[in-house]
Design a protein around this motif. Structure first.
Motif, PDB file in Angstrom:
ATOM      1  N   SER A 259       0.826  -1.080   0.037  1.00  0.00           N
ATOM      2  CA  SER A 259       0.042   0.162  -0.180  1.00  0.00           C
ATOM      3  C   SER A 259       0.864   1.099   0.039  1.00  0.00           C
ATOM      4  N   GLU A 260       1.988   1.244  -0.718  1.00  0.00           N
ATOM      5  CA  GLU A 260       2.864   2.482  -0.872  1.00  0.00           C
ATOM      6  C   GLU A 260       2.633   3.156  -2.210  1.00  0.00           C
ATOM      7  N   MET A 261       1.491   3.899  -1.910  1.00  0.00           N
ATOM      8  CA  MET A 261       1.095   4.902  -3.165  1.00  0.00           C
ATOM      9  C   MET A 261       2.007   5.596  -3.613  1.00  0.00           C
ATOM     10  N   LEU A 262       1.832   5.948  -5.027  1.00  0.00           N
ATOM     11  CA  LEU A 262       2.841   7.052  -5.875  1.00  0.00           C
ATOM     12  C   LEU A 262       1.910   8.233  -6.209  1.00  0.00           C
ATOM     13  N   THR A 263       2.796   9.329  -6.218  1.00  0.00           N
ATOM     14  CA  THR A 263       2.021  10.582  -6.559  1.00  0.00           C
ATOM     15  C   THR A 263       2.151  10.649  -8.103  1.00  0.00           C
TER      16      THR A 263
END
Length: 299
Positions: A259-263
């Protein structure tokens, strides 16, 4: 008409091996990070190295191999770099996201690619890759969110990665993937005792073994064997440039499993890296002395 030598087309085979290795490796990194609370980063790294060494020795039976005096030195450096890369990267993952960690680590092979580049297309793809890495990294005020120690550890892992590429090609020139088993043993002798010493108490619980076996299989036994097959078939420059796909695979794996989201800028960075990897593959050329053309008369 002219028919290019088959060796030109055969370059695509090691490229596909690299892609499979990266998917396996980064999927395992996501799984390993889930084990950190139980055994600690050093403990998971020790389990990964030790168990994968046992697997590799059962598969390749490297005790039957012989290495000349000239091959032993690069083999030792290869093994030390392999172990250091594993341990330092897991230590970095304690405090920084997987995609960012691999992006920093990738600066090692990227520097190697730049140092070995001679053709204009090579520099173009490296510039695109650097741009992608810059977008992938959090810029501005958000840069303070990246733990400095974690970033330094990832960079040190990248230095080990570059050493791994240089000496891996020399060490594996004769024995290919079987060399990984010997290098892994060297890494285990040095780093497993260190990892166990600083591991958390959960490393001694039997329930961690099945997951640790899976991590070892996916993160060492499979990808490093495939990488060695590719490494001995590709120039160091091309290998280093193609590895720019690693941060992409890592970021996607971190998003799916951690769940490491990116911009949006980071997604643009991933796109740039993919373009650079594809471009370097499409414009790659084997050494001139390995290309020959055959003139064929039309019927």
């Amino acid at each position: 008409m002219f028919i290019a030598d088959k060796k030109n087309a055969s370059l695509w085979f090691p490229v596909m091996l690299l892609l499979v290795a990266m998917i396996s490796l980064q999927g395992a990194a996501s799984l390993a990070k889930h084990l950190f609370p139980m055994a600690g980063a050093t403990g998971v790294a020790a389990l990964r190295l030790g168990l994968s060494t046992l697997m590799l020795w059962c598969i390749f039976k490297p005790w039957r191999l012989t290495f000349t005096k000239e091959q032993r030195r690069p083999l030792i450096f290869y093994g030390l770099a392999l172990g250091g890369m594993n341990m330092l990267f897991y230590l970095a993952l304690r405090t920084i996201p997987l995609g960012i960690g691999v992006a920093l680590e990738f600066l090692g092979p990227l520097t190697l690619a730049l140092a070995n580049s001679r053709r204009i297309p090579d520099f173009i793809w490296i510039i695109v890759t650097v741009t992608g890495l810059g977008l992938l990294m959090p810029l501005g005020d958000s840069l303070s969110d990246i733990d400095p120690l974690g970033a330094v550890l990832a960079l040190c892992a990248g230095a080990c990665w570059a050493i791994y590429i240089i000496f891996g090609r020399k060490a594996g020139a004769e024995h290919g993937p079987a060399t990984v088993a010997v290098g892994s043993l060297i890494a285990s002798v040095v780093y497993v005792p260190i990892g166990v010493t600083f591991a958390d108490s959960g490393i001694w619980h039997w329930e961690i073994i099945p997951l640790a076996l899976l991590v070892a299989l996916l993160s060492n036994a499979i990808p490093y064997s495939l990488e060695m097959m590719a490494l001995t078939r590709l120039p160091a420059r091309l290998f280093g440039t193609l590895m720019s796909m690693e941060p992409v695979v890592a970021a996607i794996s971190g998003m799916i499993f951690l769940s490491e989201m990116l911009t949006l800028p980071q997604w643009l960075g991933l796109t740039a890296i993919i373009v650079a990897s594809a471009g370097s593959t499409l414009t790659m050329q084997p050494p001139k002395n390995k290309i020959r053309r055959i003139k064929v008369k039309s019927s």
